[in-house]
Design an enzyme around this catalytic site. Structure first.
Site, mmCIF file in Angstrom:
data_model
loop_
_atom_site.group_PDB
_atom_site.id
_atom_site.type_symbol
_atom_site.label_atom_id
_atom_site.label_comp_id
_atom_site.label_asym_id
_atom_site.label_seq_id
_atom_site.Cartn_x
_atom_site.Cartn_y
_atom_site.Cartn_z
ATOM 1 N N GLY A 125 -0.719 4.697 5.529
ATOM 2 C CA GLY A 125 -1.163 3.117 5.089
ATOM 3 C C GLY A 125 -2.545 3.187 5.083
ATOM 4 C CB VAL A 153 -5.733 -1.549 10.138
ATOM 5 C CG1 VAL A 153 -6.056 -0.553 11.513
ATOM 6 C CG2 VAL A 153 -5.534 -2.804 10.519
ATOM 7 N N GLY A 194 -4.387 0.671 4.180
ATOM 8 C CA GLY A 194 -4.833 -0.959 3.787
ATOM 9 C C GLY A 194 -6.254 -1.154 4.709
ATOM 10 C CE LYS A 227 3.118 -13.328 15.178
ATOM 11 N NZ LYS A 227 1.967 -12.507 15.204
HETATM 12 N N1 LIG Z 1 -5.060 -6.486 10.275
HETATM 13 C C1 LIG Z 1 -4.963 -6.512 11.670
HETATM 14 O O1 LIG Z 1 -5.866 -6.872 12.342
HETATM 15 C C2 LIG Z 1 -3.607 -5.902 12.404
HETATM 16 C C3 LIG Z 1 -3.618 -6.464 13.966
HETATM 17 C C4 LIG Z 1 -2.637 -5.737 14.628
HETATM 18 C C5 LIG Z 1 -1.593 -5.100 13.679
HETATM 19 N N2 LIG Z 1 -1.665 -4.953 12.659
HETATM 20 C C6 LIG Z 1 -0.703 -4.220 11.828
HETATM 21 O O2 LIG Z 1 -1.249 -2.869 11.395
HETATM 22 C C7 LIG Z 1 -0.582 -2.770 10.069
HETATM 23 C C8 LIG Z 1 -1.580 -2.661 8.939
HETATM 24 O O3 LIG Z 1 -2.320 -3.720 8.734
HETATM 25 P P1 LIG Z 1 -3.077 -4.005 7.553
HETATM 26 O O4 LIG Z 1 -4.044 -5.457 8.057
HETATM 27 O O5 LIG Z 1 -4.015 -2.879 7.333
HETATM 28 O O6 LIG Z 1 -2.128 -4.014 6.397
HETATM 29 P P2 LIG Z 1 -2.507 -3.995 5.030
HETATM 30 O O7 LIG Z 1 -1.632 -4.723 4.205
HETATM 31 O O8 LIG Z 1 -3.809 -4.274 4.493
HETATM 32 O O9 LIG Z 1 -2.105 -2.393 4.708
HETATM 33 C C9 LIG Z 1 -1.139 -1.718 4.818
HETATM 34 C C10 LIG Z 1 -0.965 -0.678 3.831
HETATM 35 O O10 LIG Z 1 0.066 0.039 3.848
HETATM 36 C C11 LIG Z 1 0.568 0.339 2.674
HETATM 37 N N3 LIG Z 1 2.082 0.806 2.771
HETATM 38 C C12 LIG Z 1 3.137 -0.194 2.654
HETATM 39 N N4 LIG Z 1 4.225 0.671 2.694
HETATM 40 C C13 LIG Z 1 4.123 1.724 2.926
HETATM 41 C C14 LIG Z 1 4.669 3.095 2.772
HETATM 42 N N5 LIG Z 1 6.079 2.947 2.898
HETATM 43 N N6 LIG Z 1 4.167 4.193 3.032
HETATM 44 C C15 LIG Z 1 2.778 4.301 2.868
HETATM 45 N N7 LIG Z 1 1.674 3.269 2.864
HETATM 46 C C16 LIG Z 1 2.534 2.036 2.817
HETATM 47 C C17 LIG Z 1 0.144 -0.710 1.775
HETATM 48 O O11 LIG Z 1 0.147 -0.169 0.416
HETATM 49 C C18 LIG Z 1 -1.385 -1.122 2.462
HETATM 50 O O12 LIG Z 1 -2.069 -0.269 1.685
HETATM 51 C C19 LIG Z 1 0.612 -3.763 9.915
HETATM 52 O O13 LIG Z 1 1.817 -3.254 10.379
HETATM 53 C C20 LIG Z 1 -0.023 -4.748 10.570
HETATM 54 O O14 LIG Z 1 1.209 -5.639 11.274
HETATM 55 C C21 LIG Z 1 -2.718 -5.437 11.788
#
Ligand SMILES: NC(=O)c1ccc[n+]([C@@H]2O[C@H](COP(=O)([O-])OP(=O)(O)OC[C@H]3O[C@@H](n4cnc5c(N)ncnc54)[C@H](O)[C@@H]3O)[C@@H](O)[C@H]2O)c1
Length: 360
Positions: free
Chosen positions: A183, A187, A185, A83
């Protein structure tokens, strides 16, 4: 000018190599952590973040690179774990020169480390870095890249959740189960789609009103609650943390009503010991780095020339891996998080050892 420091002996926290990179003119200050290349080149994203100190940046990169070694090992990839962190506020200092300087440091490692996106870096940044190095994944579709990795991350989480459901209820189907998604977002949205398609009842929350609006528009059947505290206390069967790390902590675990936890967020266990607290409460925790490996599987596929179907097939195997870990945990009488670590360490040792066989 660059400063390059490497270690031949296992370095901090058992790392193979830690490289400090600096280019004063562009303002680049980066650290690349290579935890293990036992299974192949180390793959892990670059986090661009305004750390409070160099010590904080170093601690983060060491923690994250070790985590990638375990994630890549259990994802069945021929990749080790690494990383990188770039220390600085991306809004203030990110520039073409800085990213390209960073790319030259990545290139200087000769393929021991492949980078990708993480917090603060995007597909477009990978395309810039790629002008200086070929050891980049997570590139744009126009450049043969895998695009948005959340697609297969969500698919993998869904598979891990199905395996956990089978372990607890005897059937992998989520039909009629109440699943709490924290969340909505990138995912969380894809995951919600898979759950709805499978016949689950989704209860969700998000701090962003736009995410809630998305749910109302696209999935009017999804029940929305005020916050994660309300979600954790709700009558749900499965809890899927898909927002930030530390979702499973001393406050949430005692309040949690779900029998299963399976979600995308990285580093869900707030501190060591939480996995035991979950087990004591009879909550089955599908380890985060096992079920959320679909994203790294997606970007790793670029190294072969991206093929979505092949990558999806690999991400689908998260079902089998999760099932294997849950069985092993039962047999060895340890929490699934411990069983997962053991399985990853076994693969790194068993396959990594083969390098000693001389190929002539
Ligand atoms: N995108 C990927 O491919 C991937 C891969 C592995 C792990 N992850 C992990 O999965 C998680 C989500 O990733 P993502 O890409 O969807 O991120 P993202 O930023 O698109 O979505 C995160 C969502 O969580 C919401 N959020 C933040 N704080 C919050 C809270 N206290 N309560 C409720 N909702 C809250 C945000 O408003 C947002 O909509 C992260 O922890 C990321 O590290 C993502």
């Amino acid at each position: 000018m660059g400063v390059f420091v490497s270690t031949d002996d296992p370095g901090p926290a058992g790392h193979e190599q830690v490289v400090f990179c600096q280019d004063r003119q562009s303002g680049l200050k980066a650290i690349i952590g290579i935890y293990s290349t036992a299974l192949g080149p180390a793959l892990g994203g670059t986090r661009f973040y305004p750390y409070a100190s160099e010590e904080a940046a170093l601690a983060d990169v060491l923690d994250l690179s070790r985590g990638m070694a375990y994630k890549n090992a259990l994802a069945g990839l021929d990749l080790g774990g690494g990383k990188a962190v770039i220390w600085g506020d991306p809004d203030q200092v990110k520039s073409e020169a800085l990213l390209r300087a960073y790319g030259r440091f990545v290139q200087s490692l000769g393929g021991r480390y492949y980078t990708a996106c993480d917090v603060g870096t995007y597909v477009a940044d990978m395309d810039v870095i790629a002008r200086e190095t070929r050891y980049v994944t997570g590139r744009s579709v126009e450049h043969g890249g895998a695009g948005d990795s959340s697609v297969l991350t969500a698919w993998g989480v869904f598979q891990g959740m199905r395996a956990a459901a089978e372990h607890v209820w005897g059937s992998p189907s989520l039909r009629g189960r109440r699943v709490g998604v924290a969340g909505l977002g990138k995912v969380g949205r894809h995951l919600t789609g898979h759950l709805v398609d499978d016949g689950a009842e989704v209860v969700a929350t998000d701090v962003d009103p736009r995410a809630l609006e998305w749910a109302r528009t696209n999935h009017p059947g999804v029940a929305l609650v005020a916050d994660t505290a309300a979600l954790v206390a709700a009558d749900i069967d499965v809890y899927a943390p898909c927002a930030l790390g530390g979702a499973l902590n001393d406050d949430t675990v005692p309040a949690l009503r779900a029998r299963v936890v399976a979600g995308a967020a990285n580093n869900q266990l707030a501190h060591p010991g939480i996995e035991k607290l979950l087990a004591d409460r009879g909550i089955l925790y599908a380890p985060d780095y096992v079920v959320n490996a679909g994203g790294v599987i997606q970007v790793a596929d670029e190294i072969e020339g991206f093929n979505f179907d092949r990558a999806k097939l690999r991400a689908t195997r998260i079902f089998d891996t999760t099932r294997q870990i849950l069985r092993l945990a039962g047999e060895e009488g340890v929490p699934p998080a411990v069983a997962a670590d053991r399985l990853a360490e076994r693969r790194m040792a068993d396959v990594g050892r083969l390098r000693a066989i001389h190929l002539g």
